[in-house]
Design a protein around this motif. Structure first.
Motif, PDB file in Angstrom:
ATOM      1  N   ALA A 108       9.185  -1.109   3.626  1.00 54.75           N
ATOM      2  CA  ALA A 108       7.848  -1.671   3.443  1.00 54.75           C
ATOM      3  C   ALA A 108       7.157  -1.073   2.226  1.00 54.75           C
ATOM      4  CB  ALA A 108       7.001  -1.438   4.696  1.00 54.75           C
ATOM      5  N   MET A 109       7.349   0.232   2.008  1.00 47.90           N
ATOM      6  CA  MET A 109       6.728   0.875   0.861  1.00 47.90           C
ATOM      7  C   MET A 109       7.320   0.379  -0.462  1.00 47.90           C
ATOM      8  SD  MET A 109       4.242   2.779   1.760  1.00 47.90           S
ATOM      9  CE  MET A 109       3.957   1.314   2.762  1.00 47.90           C
ATOM     10  N   VAL A 110       8.603   0.089  -0.454  1.00 48.10           N
ATOM     11  CA  VAL A 110       9.234  -0.475  -1.649  1.00 48.10           C
ATOM     12  C   VAL A 110       8.668  -1.872  -1.919  1.00 48.10           C
ATOM     13  CG1 VAL A 110      11.410  -1.260  -2.653  1.00 48.10           C
ATOM     14  CG2 VAL A 110      11.331   0.897  -1.395  1.00 48.10           C
ATOM     15  N   LYS A 111       8.498  -2.653  -0.863  1.00 45.30           N
ATOM     16  CA  LYS A 111       7.923  -3.993  -1.014  1.00 45.30           C
ATOM     17  C   LYS A 111       6.464  -3.910  -1.466  1.00 45.30           C
ATOM     18  CE  LYS A 111      10.886  -6.373   2.359  1.00 45.30           C
ATOM     19  NZ  LYS A 111      11.436  -7.387   1.429  1.00 45.30           N
ATOM     20  N   ARG A 112       5.745  -2.944  -0.939  1.00 40.06           N
ATOM     21  CA  ARG A 112       4.353  -2.744  -1.357  1.00 40.06           C
ATOM     22  C   ARG A 112       4.271  -2.486  -2.854  1.00 40.06           C
ATOM     23  NH1 ARG A 112       0.818   2.730  -0.064  1.00 40.06           N
ATOM     24  NH2 ARG A 112      -0.966   2.228  -1.412  1.00 40.06           N
ATOM     25  N   GLY A 113       5.195  -1.682  -3.360  1.00 43.08           N
ATOM     26  CA  GLY A 113       5.200  -1.356  -4.775  1.00 43.08           C
ATOM     27  C   GLY A 113       5.418  -2.559  -5.664  1.00 43.08           C
ATOM     28  N   GLN A 114       5.964  -3.621  -5.094  1.00 40.68           N
ATOM     29  CA  GLN A 114       6.191  -4.854  -5.841  1.00 40.68           C
ATOM     30  C   GLN A 114       5.122  -5.910  -5.561  1.00 40.68           C
ATOM     31  OE1 GLN A 114      10.583  -5.987  -5.995  1.00 40.68           O
ATOM     32  NE2 GLN A 114      10.603  -4.500  -4.341  1.00 40.68           N
ATOM     33  N   GLY A 115       4.103  -5.515  -4.787  1.00 44.00           N
ATOM     34  CA  GLY A 115       3.027  -6.458  -4.475  1.00 44.00           C
ATOM     35  C   GLY A 115       3.357  -7.433  -3.362  1.00 44.00           C
ATOM     36  N   LYS A 116       4.412  -7.169  -2.603  1.00 46.49           N
ATOM     37  CA  LYS A 116       4.788  -8.048  -1.488  1.00 46.49           C
ATOM     38  C   LYS A 116       4.049  -7.581  -0.230  1.00 46.49           C
ATOM     39  CE  LYS A 116       9.390  -8.888  -3.467  1.00 46.49           C
ATOM     40  NZ  LYS A 116      10.853  -8.779  -3.254  1.00 46.49           N
ATOM     41  N   TYR A 117       2.724  -7.752  -0.255  1.00 45.32           N
ATOM     42  CA  TYR A 117       1.871  -7.153   0.771  1.00 45.32           C
ATOM     43  C   TYR A 117       2.086  -7.753   2.161  1.00 45.32           C
ATOM     44  CZ  TYR A 117      -0.620  -5.197  -3.247  1.00 45.32           C
ATOM     45  OH  TYR A 117      -0.938  -4.538  -4.391  1.00 45.32           O
ATOM     46  N   ILE A 118       2.264  -9.053   2.246  1.00 47.17           N
ATOM     47  CA  ILE A 118       2.426  -9.694   3.563  1.00 47.17           C
ATOM     48  C   ILE A 118       3.703  -9.207   4.226  1.00 47.17           C
ATOM     49  CG2 ILE A 118       2.764 -11.889   4.755  1.00 47.17           C
ATOM     50  CD1 ILE A 118       0.978 -13.197   2.652  1.00 47.17           C
ATOM     51  N   GLU A 119       4.806  -9.207   3.476  1.00 45.24           N
ATOM     52  CA  GLU A 119       6.078  -8.719   4.029  1.00 45.24           C
ATOM     53  C   GLU A 119       5.962  -7.248   4.429  1.00 45.24           C
ATOM     54  OE1 GLU A 119       9.673  -9.661   1.748  1.00 45.24           O
ATOM     55  OE2 GLU A 119       8.459 -11.067   0.588  1.00 45.24           O
ATOM     56  N   ALA A 120       5.324  -6.462   3.580  1.00 46.99           N
ATOM     57  CA  ALA A 120       5.194  -5.028   3.849  1.00 46.99           C
ATOM     58  C   ALA A 120       4.354  -4.770   5.089  1.00 46.99           C
ATOM     59  CB  ALA A 120       4.577  -4.332   2.639  1.00 46.99           C
ATOM     60  N   GLU A 121       3.242  -5.490   5.228  1.00 45.02           N
ATOM     61  CA  GLU A 121       2.363  -5.270   6.386  1.00 45.02           C
ATOM     62  C   GLU A 121       3.076  -5.625   7.686  1.00 45.02           C
ATOM     63  OE1 GLU A 121      -2.077  -6.512   8.089  1.00 45.02           O
ATOM     64  OE2 GLU A 121      -1.508  -6.987   6.014  1.00 45.02           O
ATOM     65  N   LYS A 122       3.798  -6.731   7.693  1.00 43.92           N
ATOM     66  CA  LYS A 122       4.534  -7.124   8.902  1.00 43.92           C
ATOM     67  C   LYS A 122       5.547  -6.060   9.294  1.00 43.92           C
ATOM     68  CE  LYS A 122       4.178 -12.166   8.374  1.00 43.92           C
ATOM     69  NZ  LYS A 122       4.913 -13.419   8.092  1.00 43.92           N
ATOM     70  N   MET A 123       6.221  -5.495   8.297  1.00 42.38           N
ATOM     71  CA  MET A 123       7.240  -4.492   8.581  1.00 42.38           C
ATOM     72  C   MET A 123       6.619  -3.188   9.083  1.00 42.38           C
ATOM     73  SD  MET A 123      10.624  -3.905   6.374  1.00 42.38           S
ATOM     74  CE  MET A 123      11.062  -5.556   6.905  1.00 42.38           C
ATOM     75  N   LEU A 124       5.476  -2.793   8.510  1.00 43.43           N
ATOM     76  CA  LEU A 124       4.807  -1.574   8.962  1.00 43.43           C
ATOM     77  C   LEU A 124       4.271  -1.725  10.381  1.00 43.43           C
ATOM     78  CD1 LEU A 124       2.902  -0.519   5.715  1.00 43.43           C
ATOM     79  CD2 LEU A 124       4.795   0.691   6.803  1.00 43.43           C
ATOM     80  N   ILE A 125       3.717  -2.869  10.686  1.00 48.06           N
ATOM     81  CA  ILE A 125       3.218  -3.105  12.052  1.00 48.06           C
ATOM     82  C   ILE A 125       4.366  -3.063  13.051  1.00 48.06           C
ATOM     83  CG2 ILE A 125       2.198  -4.847  13.563  1.00 48.06           C
ATOM     84  CD1 ILE A 125       0.410  -5.646  11.178  1.00 48.06           C
ATOM     85  N   LYS A 126       5.492  -3.646  12.666  1.00 47.29           N
ATOM     86  CA  LYS A 126       6.671  -3.608  13.532  1.00 47.29           C
ATOM     87  C   LYS A 126       7.139  -2.176  13.744  1.00 47.29           C
ATOM     88  CE  LYS A 126      11.164  -5.910  14.093  1.00 47.29           C
ATOM     89  NZ  LYS A 126      12.132  -6.879  13.485  1.00 47.29           N
ATOM     90  N   SER A 127       7.120  -1.391  12.680  1.00 50.73           N
ATOM     91  CA  SER A 127       7.508   0.010  12.766  1.00 50.73           C
ATOM     92  C   SER A 127       6.568   0.784  13.686  1.00 50.73           C
ATOM     93  CB  SER A 127       7.512   0.630  11.360  1.00 50.73           C
ATOM     94  OG  SER A 127       7.816   1.999  11.404  1.00 50.73           O
ATOM     95  N   LEU A 128       5.261   0.556  13.546  1.00 53.88           N
ATOM     96  CA  LEU A 128       4.282   1.236  14.392  1.00 53.88           C
ATOM     97  C   LEU A 128       4.474   0.907  15.867  1.00 53.88           C
ATOM     98  CD1 LEU A 128       0.949   0.975  12.362  1.00 53.88           C
ATOM     99  CD2 LEU A 128       2.168   3.064  12.978  1.00 53.88           C
ATOM    100  N   LYS A 129       4.773  -0.347  16.153  1.00 55.36           N
ATOM    101  CA  LYS A 129       4.970  -0.753  17.551  1.00 55.36           C
ATOM    102  C   LYS A 129       6.157  -0.025  18.178  1.00 55.36           C
ATOM    103  CE  LYS A 129       2.768  -5.312  17.323  1.00 55.36           C
ATOM    104  NZ  LYS A 129       2.958  -6.783  17.393  1.00 55.36           N
ATOM    105  N   ILE A 130       7.203   0.169  17.386  1.00 54.19           N
ATOM    106  CA  ILE A 130       8.367   0.906  17.886  1.00 54.19           C
ATOM    107  C   ILE A 130       7.985   2.366  18.148  1.00 54.19           C
ATOM    108  CG2 ILE A 130      10.674   1.756  17.309  1.00 54.19           C
ATOM    109  CD1 ILE A 130      11.036  -0.815  15.621  1.00 54.19           C
ATOM    110  N   LEU A 131       7.259   2.962  17.186  1.00 51.34           N
ATOM    111  CA  LEU A 131       6.918   4.384  17.287  1.00 51.34           C
ATOM    112  C   LEU A 131       5.845   4.658  18.338  1.00 51.34           C
ATOM    113  CD1 LEU A 131       6.936   5.268  13.482  1.00 51.34           C
ATOM    114  CD2 LEU A 131       8.625   5.949  15.193  1.00 51.34           C
ATOM    115  N   GLU A 132       5.019   3.675  18.645  1.00 53.87           N
ATOM    116  CA  GLU A 132       3.984   3.851  19.679  1.00 53.87           C
ATOM    117  C   GLU A 132       4.594   4.240  21.016  1.00 53.87           C
ATOM    118  OE1 GLU A 132       1.778   0.242  19.777  1.00 53.87           O
ATOM    119  OE2 GLU A 132       0.388   0.851  18.194  1.00 53.87           O
ATOM    120  N   LYS A 133       5.812   3.805  21.243  1.00 51.44           N
ATOM    121  CA  LYS A 133       6.474   4.117  22.508  1.00 51.44           C
ATOM    122  C   LYS A 133       6.768   5.612  22.628  1.00 51.44           C
ATOM    123  CE  LYS A 133       8.665  -0.438  22.466  1.00 51.44           C
ATOM    124  NZ  LYS A 133       9.940  -1.183  22.348  1.00 51.44           N
ATOM    125  N   GLN A 134       6.821   6.312  21.453  1.00 54.61           N
ATOM    126  CA  GLN A 134       7.061   7.756  21.457  1.00 54.61           C
ATOM    127  C   GLN A 134       5.760   8.547  21.534  1.00 54.61           C
ATOM    128  OE1 GLN A 134      10.292   8.613  21.471  1.00 54.61           O
ATOM    129  NE2 GLN A 134      10.849   6.459  21.256  1.00 54.61           N
TER     130      GLN A 134
END
Length: 324
Positions: A108-134
């Protein structure tokens, strides 16, 4: 290493392990360009070794190399490696594993660096949902939260971003105490956001705290220290504290010369910014030297004329010419 390469060959698995260890050592010393070269050698070895095709060793190599390539402006190569890393992590650990979540975060951070904000945000939210379980008090959750805050900031969603920045800072401070590199990074990120909102006094306080933490917890010459010095210098221009800004920017360039190759984008930016500080100090002839050098190197690297740094330095140079 030389003897190992001579006896076993450059792409032998044991040679790859040595290259990897050296890469980690160089990265921890802030010598990112040299570290990337080592990790590239490891990747070449893994790609020639069927036994490494689905290994954790390969996964770690991809994870470490991609951000370093991004630092060098090799965005497509970095994204390709991280796409591969996410797929490999999913195969090794599963889609709901925290390791896979962290691979998604880096991609997501690599995509952010290229201005792909929508793709990056979706991936970060998905990552957070996985980590919330911990649990939301864990360090890994804070890392992703901090990155999502930065992404929201890029999109001018400052209120949401500030909440997440402060949550991440709180997790780091509770986990590691007030003096840790992660705390320094969180303080820096919050300061940058506050500056972008025009809250200069608060931003200056956080930048100074970040620099103090980083100087206490990192080697004297480290990319993060260079970044803190640069950010503080740019802020001090805005507050009219030109003498202090000049000293901070000078120190930044001194550190950058020790940790970056002079063709790396970070070094070029710091060099140009030193020219901006000299311009603010009304040292036009000196400013011209640094700004012109930065623009020349950006052109040589093929950086687009519409890039924010090119526009920033070109605009400043026109003003310098009119005052020399």
């Amino acid at each position: 290493l030389c003897e190992q390469v001579k006896c076993l060959g450059e792409f032998h698995p044991m040679t790859a392990q040595t290259y990897y260890g050296i890469g980690i050592f160089l990265y921890n010393k802030g010598q990112n360009f040299k570290a990337a070269t080592c990790f590239q050698s490891v990747l070449q070895s893994c790609d020639q070794d069927p036994a490494a095709a689905e290994s954790v060793f390969l996964l770690n190599t991809l994870r470490n190399l991609a951000p370093l390539l991004e630092e060098q402006g090799k965005y497509m190569d970095a994204e390709r490696l991280m796409e591969r890393s996410v797929k490999l992590s999913t195969k090794i650990y599963g889609i709901e594993d925290e390791n896979t979540a962290l691979e998604m975060n880096t991609l997501a951070m690599v995509k952010r660096g290229q201005g792909k904000y929508i793709e990056a945000e979706k991936m970060l939210i998905k990552s957070l949902k996985i980590l919330e379980k911990q649990g939301t008090a864990q360090m890994k959750y804070a890392i992703v939260l901090n990155n999502l805050a930065g992404l929201l900031e890029d999109q001018k969603r400052f209120e949401e971003a500030e909440i997440m920045h402060r949550q991440a800072l709180g997790v780091y401070e509770r986990t590691f105490g007030p003096e840790h590199p992660f705390v320094g990074t969180a303080l820096n990120n919050l300061a940058v956001m506050l500056k972008n909102q025009g809250r200069l006094d608060a931003a200056k306080d956080y930048h100074k705290r970040s620099l103090a933490v980083r100087r206490k917890t990192l080697p004297d010459v480290h990319p993060d220290i260079a970044m803190s010095l640069n950010n503080l210098a740019m802020l001090l221009i805005d507050t009219g504290e030109i003498e202090e800004a000049t000293e901070m920017s000078r120190q930044c360039l001194e550190v950058a010369m020790a940790v970056y190759d002079k063709e790396q984008l970070e070094y070029i930016n710091f060099m140009g910014n030193y020219g901006l500080v000299l311009k603010a100090a009304n040292k036009m002839e000196e400013a011209q030297v640094y700004i012109e050098a930065a623009l020349e190197q950006l052109e040589q690297k093929g950086v687009d004329k519409g890039h924010i740094w090119v526009v920033k330095f070109s605009t400043a140079l026109i003003d310098v010419w009119s005052n020399v």
